[in-house]
Design a protein around this motif. Structure first.
Motif, mmCIF file in Angstrom:
data_model
loop_
_atom_site.group_PDB
_atom_site.id
_atom_site.type_symbol
_atom_site.label_atom_id
_atom_site.label_comp_id
_atom_site.label_asym_id
_atom_site.label_seq_id
_atom_site.Cartn_x
_atom_site.Cartn_y
_atom_site.Cartn_z
ATOM 1 N N LYS A 31 5.679 -6.807 0.351
ATOM 2 C CA LYS A 31 5.146 -7.121 1.621
ATOM 3 C C LYS A 31 5.549 -8.639 2.225
ATOM 4 O O LYS A 31 5.544 -9.071 3.467
ATOM 5 C CB LYS A 31 3.872 -6.802 2.031
ATOM 6 N N PRO A 35 7.231 -7.495 5.854
ATOM 7 C CA PRO A 35 5.930 -7.547 6.246
ATOM 8 C C PRO A 35 5.781 -6.092 7.032
ATOM 9 O O PRO A 35 4.334 -5.538 6.765
ATOM 10 C CB PRO A 35 5.936 -8.645 7.308
ATOM 11 N N LYS A 39 3.342 1.232 1.943
ATOM 12 C CA LYS A 39 3.361 1.325 0.608
ATOM 13 C C LYS A 39 4.121 2.567 0.131
ATOM 14 O O LYS A 39 4.768 2.492 -0.963
ATOM 15 C CB LYS A 39 1.950 1.679 0.178
#
Length: 78
Positions: A31, A35, A39
């Motif tokens: 991430k 970003p 998941k």
């Protein structure tokens, strides 16, 4: 997620994964470079990476396999 995006995340996974890394640490590392990734997409990219790199990076592939299976199982149990 398109193929190019999945490949980019898979490449990131191969760069950052280490034997002692927890799933949370691995997701956090991915991430940091992607970003907006979910998941679920990280898990998909891990499976993609396992298949794409099965012939080469055995140690990293094994770590990604453990991560992907553990996270997929956790999602199914929830």
């Amino acid at each position: 997620m398109d193929t190019a995006e999945m490949q980019a995340i898979a490449d990131t996974l191969m760069r950052v994964v280490t034997p002692d890394m927890t799933p949370k640490q691995l997701i956090k590392a991915v991430k940091a470079q992607h970003p907006k990734v979910s998941k679920k997409d990280v898990v998909r990219a891990a499976f993609f990476s396992i298949i794409a790199n099965a012939e080469g990076e055995h140690g990293k592939v094994k770590n990604l396999q453990a991560f992907a299976i553990a996270e997929r199982t956790a999602d199914e149990a929830a």
